[in-house]
Motif scaffolding. Structure first.
Motif, PDB file in Angstrom:
ATOM      1  N   THR A 182      83.756  27.992  24.251  1.00  0.00           N
ATOM      2  CA  THR A 182      82.338  28.079  24.606  1.00  0.00           C
ATOM      3  C   THR A 182      81.584  26.835  24.167  1.00  0.00           C
ATOM      4  OG1 THR A 182      82.370  30.498  24.452  1.00  0.00           O
ATOM      5  CG2 THR A 182      80.224  29.425  24.294  1.00  0.00           C
ATOM      6  N   VAL A 183      81.858  26.391  22.946  1.00  0.00           N
ATOM      7  CA  VAL A 183      81.206  25.181  22.421  1.00  0.00           C
ATOM      8  C   VAL A 183      81.608  23.962  23.249  1.00  0.00           C
ATOM      9  CG1 VAL A 183      81.077  23.617  20.443  1.00  0.00           C
ATOM     10  CG2 VAL A 183      80.975  26.098  20.093  1.00  0.00           C
ATOM     11  N   ARG A 184      82.879  23.883  23.605  1.00  0.00           N
ATOM     12  CA  ARG A 184      83.356  22.750  24.397  1.00  0.00           C
ATOM     13  C   ARG A 184      82.692  22.731  25.769  1.00  0.00           C
ATOM     14  NH1 ARG A 184      89.762  22.514  24.436  1.00  0.00           N
ATOM     15  NH2 ARG A 184      89.330  20.404  25.188  1.00  0.00           N
ATOM     16  N   ALA A 185      82.576  23.888  26.410  1.00  0.00           N
ATOM     17  CA  ALA A 185      81.955  23.963  27.734  1.00  0.00           C
ATOM     18  C   ALA A 185      80.497  23.523  27.675  1.00  0.00           C
ATOM     19  CB  ALA A 185      82.063  25.384  28.283  1.00  0.00           C
ATOM     20  N   GLU A 186      79.780  23.962  26.666  1.00  0.00           N
ATOM     21  CA  GLU A 186      78.380  23.567  26.517  1.00  0.00           C
ATOM     22  C   GLU A 186      78.272  22.073  26.277  1.00  0.00           C
ATOM     23  OE1 GLU A 186      77.075  26.080  23.364  1.00  0.00           O
ATOM     24  OE2 GLU A 186      76.805  27.845  24.665  1.00  0.00           O
ATOM     25  N   GLY A 187      79.163  21.534  25.456  1.00  0.00           N
ATOM     26  CA  GLY A 187      79.139  20.109  25.161  1.00  0.00           C
ATOM     27  C   GLY A 187      79.445  19.238  26.365  1.00  0.00           C
ATOM     28  N   GLU A 188      80.218  19.782  27.319  1.00  0.00           N
ATOM     29  CA  GLU A 188      80.589  19.034  28.516  1.00  0.00           C
ATOM     30  C   GLU A 188      79.703  19.371  29.710  1.00  0.00           C
ATOM     31  OE1 GLU A 188      84.816  19.053  29.300  1.00  0.00           O
ATOM     32  OE2 GLU A 188      85.280  19.184  27.160  1.00  0.00           O
ATOM     33  N   GLY A 189      78.639  20.148  29.466  1.00  0.00           N
ATOM     34  CA  GLY A 189      77.712  20.489  30.534  1.00  0.00           C
ATOM     35  C   GLY A 189      78.285  21.424  31.574  1.00  0.00           C
ATOM     36  N   LEU A 190      79.229  22.271  31.166  1.00  0.00           N
ATOM     37  CA  LEU A 190      79.929  23.134  32.124  1.00  0.00           C
ATOM     38  C   LEU A 190      79.672  24.628  31.887  1.00  0.00           C
ATOM     39  CD1 LEU A 190      83.370  21.283  32.215  1.00  0.00           C
ATOM     40  CD2 LEU A 190      81.643  21.324  34.026  1.00  0.00           C
ATOM     41  N   ALA A 191      78.695  24.946  31.072  1.00  0.00           N
ATOM     42  CA  ALA A 191      78.458  26.354  30.738  1.00  0.00           C
ATOM     43  C   ALA A 191      78.214  27.202  31.983  1.00  0.00           C
ATOM     44  CB  ALA A 191      77.275  26.473  29.776  1.00  0.00           C
ATOM     45  N   GLY A 192      77.636  26.608  33.020  1.00  0.00           N
ATOM     46  CA  GLY A 192      77.363  27.366  34.238  1.00  0.00           C
ATOM     47  C   GLY A 192      78.542  27.488  35.177  1.00  0.00           C
ATOM     48  N   ARG A 193      79.634  26.781  34.890  1.00  0.00           N
ATOM     49  CA  ARG A 193      80.795  26.805  35.775  1.00  0.00           C
ATOM     50  C   ARG A 193      81.977  27.557  35.184  1.00  0.00           C
ATOM     51  NH1 ARG A 193      79.877  24.397  40.216  1.00  0.00           N
ATOM     52  NH2 ARG A 193      81.986  25.006  40.862  1.00  0.00           N
ATOM     53  N   VAL A 194      81.852  27.977  33.917  1.00  0.00           N
ATOM     54  CA  VAL A 194      82.951  28.694  33.264  1.00  0.00           C
ATOM     55  C   VAL A 194      82.404  29.916  32.549  1.00  0.00           C
ATOM     56  CG1 VAL A 194      84.925  28.521  31.715  1.00  0.00           C
ATOM     57  CG2 VAL A 194      84.072  26.467  32.832  1.00  0.00           C
ATOM     58  N   SER A 195      83.067  31.035  32.726  1.00  0.00           N
ATOM     59  CA  SER A 195      82.754  32.232  31.942  1.00  0.00           C
ATOM     60  C   SER A 195      83.987  32.595  31.138  1.00  0.00           C
ATOM     61  CB  SER A 195      82.343  33.400  32.847  1.00  0.00           C
ATOM     62  OG  SER A 195      83.399  33.748  33.739  1.00  0.00           O
ATOM     63  N   TRP A 196      83.760  33.135  29.946  1.00  0.00           N
ATOM     64  CA  TRP A 196      84.862  33.432  29.027  1.00  0.00           C
ATOM     65  C   TRP A 196      84.955  34.928  28.797  1.00  0.00           C
ATOM     66  CZ3 TRP A 196      87.327  29.018  28.751  1.00  0.00           C
ATOM     67  CH2 TRP A 196      86.608  27.822  28.791  1.00  0.00           C
ATOM     68  N   THR A 197      86.161  35.446  28.805  1.00  0.00           N
ATOM     69  CA  THR A 197      86.399  36.879  28.632  1.00  0.00           C
ATOM     70  C   THR A 197      87.459  37.099  27.564  1.00  0.00           C
ATOM     71  OG1 THR A 197      85.855  37.388  30.941  1.00  0.00           O
ATOM     72  CG2 THR A 197      87.174  39.009  29.737  1.00  0.00           C
ATOM     73  N   GLN A 241      84.927  27.358  40.057  1.00  0.00           N
ATOM     74  CA  GLN A 241      84.181  28.324  39.256  1.00  0.00           C
ATOM     75  C   GLN A 241      85.230  29.116  38.489  1.00  0.00           C
ATOM     76  OE1 GLN A 241      80.711  28.349  39.410  1.00  0.00           O
ATOM     77  NE2 GLN A 241      80.797  29.618  37.560  1.00  0.00           N
ATOM     78  N   VAL A 242      85.262  28.961  37.175  1.00  0.00           N
ATOM     79  CA  VAL A 242      86.425  29.373  36.392  1.00  0.00           C
ATOM     80  C   VAL A 242      86.100  30.541  35.470  1.00  0.00           C
ATOM     81  CG1 VAL A 242      88.259  28.590  34.845  1.00  0.00           C
ATOM     82  CG2 VAL A 242      87.175  26.960  36.421  1.00  0.00           C
ATOM     83  N   THR A 243      87.034  31.465  35.412  1.00  0.00           N
ATOM     84  CA  THR A 243      87.044  32.499  34.379  1.00  0.00           C
ATOM     85  C   THR A 243      88.179  32.163  33.419  1.00  0.00           C
ATOM     86  OG1 THR A 243      86.272  34.194  35.931  1.00  0.00           O
ATOM     87  CG2 THR A 243      87.302  34.958  33.881  1.00  0.00           C
ATOM     88  N   GLY A 244      87.854  32.026  32.148  1.00  0.00           N
ATOM     89  CA  GLY A 244      88.871  31.808  31.126  1.00  0.00           C
ATOM     90  C   GLY A 244      89.034  33.073  30.318  1.00  0.00           C
ATOM     91  N   ALA A 245      90.248  33.595  30.259  1.00  0.00           N
ATOM     92  CA  ALA A 245      90.495  34.851  29.559  1.00  0.00           C
ATOM     93  C   ALA A 245      91.551  34.645  28.486  1.00  0.00           C
ATOM     94  CB  ALA A 245      90.944  35.936  30.539  1.00  0.00           C
ATOM     95  N   ALA A 249      90.927  25.190  31.686  1.00  0.00           N
ATOM     96  CA  ALA A 249      89.773  25.784  32.365  1.00  0.00           C
ATOM     97  C   ALA A 249      88.677  24.747  32.575  1.00  0.00           C
ATOM     98  CB  ALA A 249      89.243  26.965  31.559  1.00  0.00           C
ATOM     99  N   LEU A 250      88.418  23.927  31.575  1.00  0.00           N
ATOM    100  CA  LEU A 250      87.379  22.902  31.690  1.00  0.00           C
ATOM    101  C   LEU A 250      87.782  21.812  32.674  1.00  0.00           C
ATOM    102  CD1 LEU A 250      86.315  22.646  27.944  1.00  0.00           C
ATOM    103  CD2 LEU A 250      85.139  23.854  29.800  1.00  0.00           C
ATOM    104  N   TRP A 251      89.066  21.478  32.701  1.00  0.00           N
ATOM    105  CA  TRP A 251      89.550  20.493  33.683  1.00  0.00           C
ATOM    106  C   TRP A 251      89.261  20.986  35.096  1.00  0.00           C
ATOM    107  CZ3 TRP A 251      92.742  19.984  37.833  1.00  0.00           C
ATOM    108  CH2 TRP A 251      93.190  18.704  38.155  1.00  0.00           C
ATOM    109  N   LEU A 252      89.542  22.244  35.360  1.00  0.00           N
ATOM    110  CA  LEU A 252      89.280  22.812  36.682  1.00  0.00           C
ATOM    111  C   LEU A 252      87.785  22.828  36.990  1.00  0.00           C
ATOM    112  CD1 LEU A 252      91.797  25.795  36.595  1.00  0.00           C
ATOM    113  CD2 LEU A 252      91.913  23.832  38.153  1.00  0.00           C
ATOM    114  N   ALA A 253      86.965  23.198  36.006  1.00  0.00           N
ATOM    115  CA  ALA A 253      85.515  23.260  36.214  1.00  0.00           C
ATOM    116  C   ALA A 253      84.950  21.884  36.553  1.00  0.00           C
ATOM    117  CB  ALA A 253      84.836  23.830  34.981  1.00  0.00           C
ATOM    118  N   HIS A 254      85.463  20.866  35.905  1.00  0.00           N
ATOM    119  CA  HIS A 254      85.015  19.498  36.201  1.00  0.00           C
ATOM    120  C   HIS A 254      85.305  19.122  37.649  1.00  0.00           C
ATOM    121  CE1 HIS A 254      83.390  17.655  32.595  1.00  0.00           C
ATOM    122  NE2 HIS A 254      84.372  18.135  31.853  1.00  0.00           N
ATOM    123  N   ARG A 255      86.277  19.768  38.255  1.00  0.00           N
ATOM    124  CA  ARG A 255      86.679  19.431  39.619  1.00  0.00           C
ATOM    125  C   ARG A 255      86.169  20.436  40.642  1.00  0.00           C
ATOM    126  NH1 ARG A 255      88.993  17.237  35.827  1.00  0.00           N
ATOM    127  NH2 ARG A 255      89.931  15.164  36.000  1.00  0.00           N
ATOM    128  N   GLY A 256      85.156  21.191  40.265  1.00  0.00           N
ATOM    129  CA  GLY A 256      84.442  22.016  41.223  1.00  0.00           C
ATOM    130  C   GLY A 256      84.806  23.478  41.273  1.00  0.00           C
TER     131      GLY A 256
END
Length: 232
Positions: free
Chosen positions: A89-104, A74-78, A65-72
């Motif tokens: 969630t911690v990984r997304a925040e650490g990589e500056g991607l919190a706004g590009r990935v939502s977790w369900t 808008q990802v939902t990870g379920a 999911a984070l790989w996809l977010a890095h490449r533009g």
């Protein structure tokens, strides 16, 4: 890391199993999310696509999911595991991607998302419903003109590892296929492509491959089935 709640130790891929799977080992501190690198099939099978909305079905701790977010995208990870999603969630925040990935957190065999995505991917997901039923279900979440990428384990007899490099601990109990894995937990290229033989789908890739990965200080051999299908 498995439950024995069926006859003769029959293994189930239920919520309890996945919580245990994604919890670091109490004795060694080994964290399974660190064992396996991002799937190489994401680049080869989705690199040509224009980024849009994507779903990672069975996302675990979010590597793909984070790989996809890095490449533009808008990802939902379920995923069914709250433990895995907390790490994601911690990984997304650490990589500056919190706004590009939502977790369900969801049991994907019952989840009704009420929407579709331009890209749906799944890597080594093992639902309690069995593989083919799961793939058919997530295919319904692909938007017209969208793409589905399935990467699964193609277990040969006596295969020794699960997804993410976890050693197989099931053994050859009743209710399993000949490889020592739960019945219905694997699918072949023919079985998967058969789901997309009706009008409305085009199978663009269907392969069974073997690759070796260095992970967690050891070499892991993975036998993969890879299917990419486009919804017309």
């Amino acid at each position: 890391m498995h439950t024995e709640d069926g006859p003769r130790g029959q293994h189930r891929f239920d919520r309890e199993y996945w919580e245990r799977h994604w919890t670091p080992d109490a004795e060694t501190g080994e964290d399974v999310r660190q064992l396996m690198p991002v799937s190489p099939y994401l680049a080869s099978e989705t690199g040509h696509l224009r980024p849009g909305a994507a779903l990672d079905a069975g996302c675990g701790t979010g590597t793909e999911a984070l790989w996809l977010a890095h490449r533009g995208w808008q990802v939902t990870g379920a995923d069914i595991s709250a433990t895995a999603l907390a790490t994601a969630t911690v990984r997304a925040e650490g990589e500056g991607l919190a706004g590009r990935v939502s977790w369900t957190q969801a049991d994907l065999t019952r989840w009704e998302p009420g929407r579709t995505w331009d890209l749906v991917v799944t890597h080594y997901a093992h639902p309690d419903s069995g593989q083919l039923a799961f793939y058919e279900r997530i295919a319904s979440w692909v938007a017209p003109g969208g793409t589905l990428l399935i990467v699964g384990h193609l277990h040969a007899p006596h295969a020794g590892h699960h997804a993410h490099g976890e050693p197989d601990q099931q053994g050859g109990h009743g209710g399993h296929d000949g490889s020592g894995h739960p019945e219905g937990s694997t699918a072949t290229r023919a079985g998967i492509t058969g789901l997309f033989s009706a009008p409305g789908w085009v199978v663009e890739r269907a392969d069974e491959t073997t690759r070796r990965v260095e992970a967690g200080g050891r070499t892991v051999t993975l036998q993969d089935v890879v299917v990419r299908a486009a919804r017309t």
